[in-house]
Design a protein around this motif. Structure first.
Motif, short mmCIF file in Angstrom:
data_model
loop_
_atom_site.label_atom_id
_atom_site.label_comp_id
_atom_site.label_asym_id
_atom_site.label_seq_id
_atom_site.Cartn_x
_atom_site.Cartn_y
_atom_site.Cartn_z
N GLY A 194 28.23 -31.62 -43.03
CA GLY A 194 26.90 -31.60 -43.60
C GLY A 194 26.65 -30.37 -44.44
O GLY A 194 25.55 -29.86 -44.49
N ALA A 195 27.69 -29.91 -45.10
CA ALA A 195 27.56 -28.68 -45.90
C ALA A 195 27.37 -29.04 -47.37
O ALA A 195 28.27 -29.53 -48.02
CB ALA A 195 28.80 -27.81 -45.72
N GLU A 196 26.17 -28.77 -47.85
CA GLU A 196 25.89 -29.05 -49.25
C GLU A 196 26.44 -27.94 -50.14
O GLU A 196 27.02 -28.18 -51.17
CB GLU A 196 24.37 -29.15 -49.47
N THR A 197 26.24 -26.72 -49.69
CA THR A 197 26.63 -25.58 -50.52
C THR A 197 27.80 -24.82 -49.92
O THR A 197 28.18 -25.03 -48.77
CB THR A 197 25.45 -24.61 -50.67
N ALA A 198 28.34 -23.92 -50.73
CA ALA A 198 29.48 -23.12 -50.30
C ALA A 198 29.09 -22.24 -49.10
O ALA A 198 29.92 -21.99 -48.22
CB ALA A 198 29.97 -22.26 -51.45
N THR A 199 27.86 -21.80 -49.08
CA THR A 199 27.42 -20.94 -47.98
C THR A 199 27.51 -21.68 -46.65
O THR A 199 28.01 -21.14 -45.66
CB THR A 199 25.96 -20.51 -48.19
N GLN A 200 27.05 -22.90 -46.66
CA GLN A 200 27.07 -23.67 -45.42
C GLN A 200 28.50 -23.93 -44.98
O GLN A 200 28.80 -23.94 -43.79
CB GLN A 200 26.30 -24.98 -45.62
N LEU A 201 29.37 -24.10 -45.95
CA LEU A 201 30.78 -24.32 -45.63
C LEU A 201 31.35 -23.08 -44.97
O LEU A 201 32.06 -23.14 -43.97
CB LEU A 201 31.53 -24.62 -46.93
N LEU A 202 31.02 -21.93 -45.53
CA LEU A 202 31.53 -20.68 -44.99
C LEU A 202 30.98 -20.43 -43.58
O LEU A 202 31.70 -19.98 -42.70
CB LEU A 202 31.15 -19.52 -45.91
N ARG A 203 29.72 -20.75 -43.40
CA ARG A 203 29.13 -20.57 -42.07
C ARG A 203 29.85 -21.44 -41.05
O ARG A 203 30.11 -21.02 -39.93
CB ARG A 203 27.64 -20.94 -42.09
N ALA A 204 30.16 -22.64 -41.46
CA ALA A 204 30.87 -23.55 -40.56
C ALA A 204 32.23 -22.97 -40.19
O ALA A 204 32.63 -22.98 -39.03
CB ALA A 204 31.03 -24.92 -41.22
N ALA A 205 32.91 -22.44 -41.19
CA ALA A 205 34.23 -21.87 -40.95
C ALA A 205 34.12 -20.68 -40.00
O ALA A 205 34.98 -20.48 -39.14
CB ALA A 205 34.87 -21.45 -42.27
N LEU A 206 33.08 -19.91 -40.16
CA LEU A 206 32.87 -18.76 -39.27
C LEU A 206 32.61 -19.24 -37.85
O LEU A 206 33.15 -18.69 -36.90
CB LEU A 206 31.68 -17.93 -39.76
#
Lengths: 214, 214
Positions: A194-206
């Motif tokens: 559910g990651a729209e932006t790169a930030t959300q993707l990075l948060r998920a990875a963290l």
DNA sequence: ATGTGCCTGGGAATTCTTCCCGATACACGT
DNA sequence: ACGTGTATCGGGAAGAATTCCCAGGCACAT
């Protein structure tokens, strides 16, 4: 006891490798016959040296330790690989074991446990450090796949590289696949998380511990 | 040479500590007189043992190594503390040195460098591992503001919103301008910061403190 | 007045993403 | 052995985003 156990050490930090080397070698029955600092090097050296056991850090830059483990097992199905990590989350343990690891050890374990783990794995048995075993026991089967596990192994890999700042093309080259494939993976990752932006993707990875906190 | 150097090891992973202990002790001139696994323990043990040097991992659970360093220096101003970390970013090094570290060493350094670092710090001099020194040299003084200043106010604002996870369209709406304008801003931001990927952009924003750590 | 730099956007070329599709391979239970 | 499910890999086409170049309006300093 049998003959000495030969070990290949895989970790991206030279100082850390040296520490482990000394730790293992004073035990008396273990010889570190080689060191590698990346997944690619680990695979090559394993094939050349054919050590009894590979002790591999799960978090390597670029291609992860788990992917390295897979590559080794593809060509050396009888390889004994002891995964070694700072993470004790059940999800990592399960991925490592699913990928065919002979054991899983956390860095929080007592030093002599590492020696014991290598010996156990070398003898053909599996080894889990106590804290890890507990973590697994508390979440029997499929318990941890609440959210994170919806990602496939490959998607995991791609997400890790993306979070490290690699471009799609770099990832494709590193994994040896078509950029289009990586792009497609990325799409499904974004959708699953559910990651729209790169930030959300990075948060998920963290959250998943794929990359060290910044 | 002088008398033996006494060292306090601070790292949250027991296996890692043991490895470093062996690595340091075989060098001949160093004795590890104590180990600690947290900031609080590090402070207590430092006061009790008064070692010549403390070797401290920068990333400890809870209170960070840098905070532990500050606490020790508050009460033991002459303490020699060698910070040790997997991060070689200039920002970490600067923070450690600003806090009063006597040296900074990355885990990527060669094993014998660690011995050299301890000896150097014990003798009253400062020590930076080569890779770290290079990173610092590239951004001399006031380095942390060298990059951000090239960004204009508007670009700053756009970067902040991007890093918070806003889409280009959302930002345009919020700022009351054309999405194309935001997109153009983004392009120049990326160029100025040398950010190829969205993730690198995000990391830059984190470095600049535009958004709270994830 | 004139130069400089920033904010603003258009236009065109390019690249990336998304969505849909099929091919292959491999594991699993029947 | 066989179908079933899933993972991985990519093609194709439509749509979206990015980049590069450009230009007008504006503020500000010399």
């Amino acid at each position: 006891m049998s003959a000495r156990v030969t070990v290949l050490l895989v970790d991206d930090h030279a100082v850390v490798r040296e520490g482990y080397r000394r730790l293992l070698e004073v035990s008396g029955g273990i010889t570190v016959v080689g060191e590698a600092c990346s997944a690619a090097e680990a695979y090559q050296m394993f094939c050349i040296l054919t050590p009894d056991v590979a002790v591999m850090d799960i978090s390597l830059p670029g291609v992860s330790g788990i992917e390295a483990l897979r590559r080794i097992l593809t060509h050396q199905p009888k390889a004994r690989v002891l995964m070694f990590s700072m993470y004790e989350d059940a999800i990592f343990v399960r991925r490592a074991l699913d990928a065919g690891a002979a054991g899983y050890l956390t860095k929080a374990a007592a030093p002599r446990v590492m020696v014991e783990a290598v010996a156990t794995v070398a003898s053909g048995r599996r080894f889990l450090s106590p804290d890890v075993a507990q973590a697994l026991a508390l979440r029997p089967v499929g318990a941890e796949r609440a959210t994170p596990d919806v990602l496939s192994a490959r998607e995991f890999e791609v997400l890790k590289l993306l979070a490290e700042g690699c471009s799609v093309n770099q990832i494709a080259q590193q994994l040896g696949v078509n950029p289009k494939t990586v792009s497609n993976h990325q799409s499904s990752i974004r959708q699953k998380l559910g990651a729209e932006t790169a930030t959300q993707l990075l948060r998920a990875a963290l959250r998943l511990g794929l990359i060290p906190p910044l």
